[in-house]
Design a protein around this motif. Sequence first.
Motif, mmCIF file in Angstrom:
data_model
loop_
_atom_site.group_PDB
_atom_site.id
_atom_site.type_symbol
_atom_site.label_atom_id
_atom_site.label_comp_id
_atom_site.label_asym_id
_atom_site.label_seq_id
_atom_site.Cartn_x
_atom_site.Cartn_y
_atom_site.Cartn_z
ATOM 1 N N THR A 184 0.842 -1.203 0.000
ATOM 2 C CA THR A 184 0.000 0.000 0.000
ATOM 3 C C THR A 184 0.880 1.258 0.000
ATOM 4 O O THR A 184 2.099 1.173 0.155
ATOM 5 N N THR A 228 -4.370 -1.782 12.136
ATOM 6 C CA THR A 228 -5.205 -2.966 11.904
ATOM 7 C C THR A 228 -6.145 -2.702 10.735
ATOM 8 O O THR A 228 -6.853 -1.702 10.747
ATOM 9 N N PRO A 229 -6.174 -3.568 9.729
ATOM 10 C CA PRO A 229 -7.135 -3.366 8.646
ATOM 11 C C PRO A 229 -8.569 -3.385 9.186
ATOM 12 O O PRO A 229 -8.892 -4.153 10.094
ATOM 13 N N ASN A 257 -2.780 -9.069 7.614
ATOM 14 C CA ASN A 257 -2.048 -8.293 8.611
ATOM 15 C C ASN A 257 -1.400 -7.095 7.948
ATOM 16 O O ASN A 257 -0.908 -7.201 6.824
ATOM 17 N N TYR A 258 -1.406 -5.958 8.649
ATOM 18 C CA TYR A 258 -0.768 -4.754 8.121
ATOM 19 C C TYR A 258 0.598 -4.613 8.771
ATOM 20 O O TYR A 258 0.718 -4.550 9.983
ATOM 21 N N LYS A 259 1.643 -4.573 7.954
ATOM 22 C CA LYS A 259 2.996 -4.333 8.455
ATOM 23 C C LYS A 259 3.578 -3.133 7.703
ATOM 24 O O LYS A 259 3.046 -2.711 6.687
ATOM 25 N N GLY A 295 3.126 0.383 3.013
ATOM 26 C CA GLY A 295 2.652 -0.633 3.938
ATOM 27 C C GLY A 295 2.678 -1.983 3.259
ATOM 28 O O GLY A 295 2.629 -2.073 2.024
ATOM 29 N N LEU A 332 0.722 -5.624 3.156
ATOM 30 C CA LEU A 332 -0.402 -6.469 3.561
ATOM 31 C C LEU A 332 0.052 -7.914 3.458
ATOM 32 O O LEU A 332 0.352 -8.402 2.360
ATOM 33 N N VAL A 367 -7.776 1.508 7.391
ATOM 34 C CA VAL A 367 -6.915 0.949 8.422
ATOM 35 C C VAL A 367 -7.187 1.708 9.722
ATOM 36 O O VAL A 367 -7.335 2.936 9.709
#
Lengths: 374, 374
Positions: B287, B302-303, B310-312, B319, B321, B338
């Motif tokens: 992202t 957190t989505p 999971n969002y990292k 970002g 996913l 998010v």
Amino acid sequence: MTTLPPAEVGMTLDEVDTPALLIDLDAFEGNLKALADTLAGTSVKLRPHGKAHKCPIIGHKQMALGAVGLCCQKVSEAEAMIFGGLPDIYITNEIIGARKLARLAPLAHQARIATCVDNPISIAPLSEAAQAAGVEIRVLVDVDVGQHRCGVEPGDAAVPLAQAIDKAKGLSFGGLQAYHGTSQHFRTHKERGAAIKGACEAVEKTIGALKKAGLDCAEVSGGGTGTYPFEVASGLYTELQAGSYIFMDSDYGLNKAEDGSPFGDFRQSLFVLATVISHPATDRMITDAGTKALSVDAGMPTPRELSGINYKMAGDEHGRLELDGTNTELKVGEKIQVVPSHCDTTVALYEWFVGLRGGRVESVWPIPGHAATQ
Amino acid sequence: MTTLPPAEVGMTLDEVDTPALLIDLDAFEGNLKALADTLAGTSVKLRPHGKAHKCPIIGHKQMALGAVGLCCQKVSEAEAMIFGGLPDIYITNEIIGARKLARLAPLAHQARIATCVDNPISIAPLSEAAQAAGVEIRVLVDVDVGQHRCGVEPGDAAVPLAQAIDKAKGLSFGGLQAYHGTSQHFRTHKERGAAIKGACEAVEKTIGALKKAGLDCAEVSGGGTGTYPFEVASGLYTELQAGSYIFMDSDYGLNKAEDGSPFGDFRQSLFVLATVISHPATDRMITDAGTKALSVDAGMPTPRELSGINYKMAGDEHGRLELDGTNTELKVGEKIQVVPSHCDTTVALYEWFVGLRGGRVESVWPIPGHAATQ
């Protein structure tokens, strides 16, 4: 800018309001010159990354020392740079979305513009935006050279993308985006060398596949402050995208040279000035610089020239100095300098750079791209 | 503001540029009303913390629902609020340094101003600044009620400070600052209750010591979104400083109520809109919202309403996913929402709020205090 500047030209350091983002101008100018000198006489052009400073006057200083243009990471960052007069911007990122493209394309009336793609579905909207604005945009193919973020697989996967760009109205194929971001922070010379060796193999394979399809790569753009000697020596990269070299940070300070000594040709030039605002206990002082003034994505900042003190966060607006008892000099009201752990994300928190020389404020520069998230 | 707004009134969500800071206006207004309703009929006044939004129009909405004024954490934040017409600002922080005081005191010509101290050496400079500006500033004594950041020890230590304020020209003693910040994020009702029980004992002891010295506490100011029911029930606190209740975040989302159910009277109203810009591998999408668009001091975001993702972080502008394979709907070019892990530090990264109702942009509000670090 919506906040008042924290300093005025001519002030002493002690008069500067805090938290403030300080540039040691001697060190900064030394860094600018060091990389320009390194690249002089090589076939690699410098296209420094504006995401590190987001500040047009710094971009112009880089251009004056031979940079061919700047990189940006966002359309809004490119706007800040172009509105500040920079003539050549390459957005090293996938630009997706109608509003973003409608902002991007008209910028090509004011500056030479390039961007990159890693997906065939992105090419038609980019071509339509370029045609609607009546401009031509250079487009590079983003190749995953080992970072595993964006980018197509090296080799044949780049060919249909390059062909589609080449055929699209309003676009021209500009070459390869080949940046290995994570390797910038690999700690040893050996690890960084191995990563860029892999990146070069990926680039070579991709150039070969494109050549077979009759396509030339005008540019291979990549490299950063941590790895640039490898890209420069590669004979493959034509453009270097280093950004952090102008400022450095404590994370780069952990990189080691080949002999294990501290890495690099650059000096720390960026500091955050903070004030001690409370001393409620013998083992603890509190400053006015917390997570809204010092980024923590690369860990905690480091006090400059202060022994016996660790810098921790005590909230969004407070830092905590953990004292081991050996430093008994510091008092409430005194100012301390801190080395950010990560220069890019710390710069993004501020609207003003305060440039210092000989203990006095020489310049106060706005950072119009500081909140350029789009 | 130096960046263009990411949206225009009337747009659909899909037309909004990204990353953008979204407010779900129904949830937001519900949160504003919920806390106002809770305090109505109690002896506790609401003085919401402006550090959470840094946006005058939100401050005015809080005033319209009965707030007596706002808190700020910085002088520059107070300027942003007062320049936006807010009439009563309490800076809940030690204001140290000549330039800061020279900015603070004249604000009292435009609004009712208060601040706090925890050290006798801070009182003379504050008094001098107030006299130079020809104003009176209310000054509270900051008491350490358990957070162990700033603040004097509870009890007798507050007396000489309050006396010195009471005697100083241009200052008036306003009561106690008694905020327990860390307890806001204690996960269980029991832990939060125990922390505020301790804070109340500290407040009571300090009020007693001051009373013995003939000093009344006009206000006891503190409390936050995580603990406010305890401060409201205490019979000691007169002002509640909650800020995050208007937006909430995934960190507050981890707090539990007494019965172990999710905590609180407030709904998540703040989201970051991001675009999927790359899908280079089956287990990974990228992202356009990295650490410059989503703060990470309280962990990963957190989505919203997306399973199997999971969002990292994948850098300052990216970002990552992480896909477990169950969510196969998402495509490049699509927008996702998010939940920020920490609302305050995420808001500080943006210049614009985009207010949404019924799927359309209803308002685009500037955030003039977003970079108010000083």
